[in-house]
Design an enzyme around this catalytic site. Structure first.
Site, PDB file in Angstrom:
ATOM      1  N   ASN A  62       0.855  -1.179   0.000  1.00  0.00           N
ATOM      2  CA  ASN A  62       0.000   0.000   0.000  1.00  0.00           C
ATOM      3  C   ASN A  62       0.897   1.237   0.000  1.00  0.00           C
ATOM      4  OD1 ASN A  62       0.725   0.643   2.734  1.00  0.00           O
ATOM      5  ND2 ASN A  62      -0.871  -0.741   3.486  1.00  0.00           N
ATOM      6  N   LEU A  63       0.309   2.410  -0.119  1.00  0.00           N
ATOM      7  CA  LEU A  63       1.109   3.626  -0.272  1.00  0.00           C
ATOM      8  C   LEU A  63       2.002   3.872   0.940  1.00  0.00           C
ATOM      9  CD1 LEU A  63       1.793   6.071  -2.015  1.00  0.00           C
ATOM     10  CD2 LEU A  63      -0.117   7.283  -0.943  1.00  0.00           C
ATOM     11  N   SER A  64       1.486   3.612   2.139  1.00  0.00           N
ATOM     12  CA  SER A  64       2.291   3.819   3.349  1.00  0.00           C
ATOM     13  C   SER A  64       3.495   2.891   3.365  1.00  0.00           C
ATOM     14  CB  SER A  64       1.436   3.591   4.601  1.00  0.00           C
ATOM     15  OG  SER A  64       0.397   4.541   4.685  1.00  0.00           O
ATOM     16  N   GLU A  65       3.271   1.625   3.014  1.00  0.00           N
ATOM     17  CA  GLU A  65       4.375   0.660   2.964  1.00  0.00           C
ATOM     18  C   GLU A  65       5.394   1.049   1.895  1.00  0.00           C
ATOM     19  OE1 GLU A  65       1.812  -3.306   4.332  1.00  0.00           O
ATOM     20  OE2 GLU A  65       1.892  -2.701   2.227  1.00  0.00           O
ATOM     21  N   ASP A 101      -5.654  -8.273   1.374  1.00  0.00           N
ATOM     22  CA  ASP A 101      -5.828  -9.705   1.106  1.00  0.00           C
ATOM     23  C   ASP A 101      -6.728  -9.922  -0.105  1.00  0.00           C
ATOM     24  OD1 ASP A 101      -4.361 -10.154   3.420  1.00  0.00           O
ATOM     25  OD2 ASP A 101      -6.135 -10.410   4.675  1.00  0.00           O
TER      26      ASP A 101
END
Length: 477
Positions: free
Chosen positions: A195-198, A264
């Site tokens: 995701n963008l944060s990761e 998921d």
């Protein structure tokens, strides 16, 4: 017309990763505890659902595909509850039981659809012998179309690099939902889905879409990935591949109640679609639609084929966004029977920008249904020059079809869509730019049929040509 979903029933996927049991306690809240300033929940409902890698496997079987799940559990009630729940939804479980560790369990307490607290029961499986996991992967590689590695940093994927190499040797694509900032351990994977944060935790804060693309492409090169899919919440998702233009897909979520397990769902739909024989671009389109469905549900959830079909259709009886000319004529005929006004426009739509989106939204407001006719790659080359299009037809149509304003997308091979427009005869034909109505291809045919022709303005300063020039100047600089 029905949407053509992938042939999920022929798809076989193995999921390896951190499995866990999600427990939910529900009840009303009407007072504050006298012992501490916390609400008192009177529990009246208890639910147990497979989570983590197990939720990925359930998302795969909910589509009608075949999923085999491998992970580490304890020998306890939670493991037995997991196995039973998964067997009930046709997930084939092949757990490695570790008697010295408990099965990872997460308990959530909810009241009035709000999560109040989460309690985790876990020790992690770091240091557990990975050989039984490797053996299970080796046994399955000849019968699967994709391998999913679902990483929640609980220890099941401590030997992830060996797992990637096993799959690569067998020619099986490896899809990984990563965890943490050490992407080196995922070197050689087919697709990562942070995701963008990761993603930003690894490459740094990205202020623009261009920075996401630039840093994402560097990440692909650094870690020898085949592709990278960055999921961006309300901004949709971005697919990056070496040698191809970025594919940005807007979100299809209407309401967001809970993002639990959305990652998921994305990787599960991606894997099932690829294993069914579809392209990565198509897999991303279906995954994006599925994510829009699942965030509208509470807790870890799955998406059924009917829900996915309705999501990608966008509007109940009007059919799939991307259509052949014959399918479009049937859809238009059905719309007219319902008394709907059909608007039509056309263009290359090579690098979709704010001007395009605003123009299409304004065109859609003029009627009930909007058709977008798109120049084929050969037609674009004749019109714009040998360096165009930047994005191939399939990608341009997929992105247009994902826009809320667009009902139907169709391509044409000629230099102008005159023949196509004459066959459709929309109620309103619109075109953006400095045209005079009589100069617009198809205007005579539409007028002769009693329809209207209208010229709309584009947003100032927005053009694909200017975007390309800026990119070229930035590279020189």
């Amino acid at each position: 017309m029905k949407v053509t979903l992938p042939e999920f029933e022929r798809a076989g996927v193995m999921v390896v990763g951190d499995v866990m049991l999600d427990r939910y306690w529900y009840g009303p809240t009407s007072r504050i505890s006298p012992e501490a300033p916390v609400p008192v929940v009177k529990v009246n409902t208890i639910e147990e659902r497979p989570g983590g890698a197990a939720n990925v496997a359930m998302n795969i079987t909910s589509l009608g595909a075949n999923a085999r799940l491998v992970g580490l559990t304890g020998i306890d009630d939670a493991a037995r509850a997991l196995s039973k729940s998964l067997a009930d939804v046709n997930v084939k479980c092949d757990f490695v039981s570790v008697p010295t560790h408990p099965t990872i369990t997460k308990l959530r307490v909810l009241s009035r659809n709000q999560q109040l607290i989460r309690l985790d029961f876990e020790e992690g499986f770091e240091g557990v012998d990975p050989q039984p996991l490797h053996e299970r992967i080796n046994q399955a590689l000849s019968s699967i179309g994709a391998l999913v590695l679902s990483d929640y940093a609980k220890g099941a994927l401590a030997s992830v690099q060996q797992m990637i190499q096993l799959a690569r040797k067998a020619g099986v694509p490896v899809l990984i939902d990563p965890k943490g900032t050490d992407f080196e351990r995922y070197r050689g994977a087919t697709l990562l889905t942070p995701n963008l944060s990761e993603f930003e935790a690894v490459v740094g804060k990205c202020k623009t879409e261009e920075e996401i693309v630039e840093r994402g492409m560097k990440l692909i090169a650094d870690y020898e990935l085949s592709a990278l899919l960055v999921t961006r919440s309300e901004q949709g998702m971005s697919l990056l591949q070496p040698g191809k233009a970025p594919l940005h897909m807007p979100t299809q979520a209407q309401e967001v109640y809970d993002v639990t397990g959305a990652g998921d769902t994305v990787i599960g739909v991606l894997a099932a679609t690829l294993a069914a024989g579809n392209s990565l671009e198509e897999a991303c389109f279906f995954a994006n639609a599925a994510a829009g469905v699942v965030v509208g549900k509470l807790g870890t959830s799955t998406v059924s084929p009917i829900e996915l079909e309705n999501a990608v259709r966008g509007r109940a009886e009007t059919g799939f966004g991307v259509m052949t000319e014959e399918e479009l004529k049937l859809a238009v005929a059905a719309a007219r029977k319902r008394g709907e006004k059909v608007v039509m426009t056309n263009g290359v739509f090579d690098i979709l920008h704010a001007g395009h989106v605003s123009y299409l939204a304004n065109a859609r407001k003029l009627g009930d249904r909007l058709i977008v006719a798109v120049n084929s790659d050969a037609s674009t080359k004749r019109l714009k020059g040998d360096s165009r299009p930047v994005n191939p037809l399939e990608q341009r149509m997929i992105v247009l079809g994902a826009l809320e304003a667009v009902d139907w997308v169709v391509s044409f091979e000629e230099d102008t869509p005159q023949r196509l427009i004459a066959g459709i005869l929309p109620d309103l034909l619109v075109k953006g730019g400095d045209y005079k109505p009589e100069e617009i291809a198809g205007s005579k045919e539409v007028w002769a049929n009693g329809g209207e022709v209208l010229v709309l303005n584009f947003e100032d300063g927005c053009s694909t040509t200017n975007i390309i020039k800026k990119i070229q100047q930035d590279k020189k600089g």
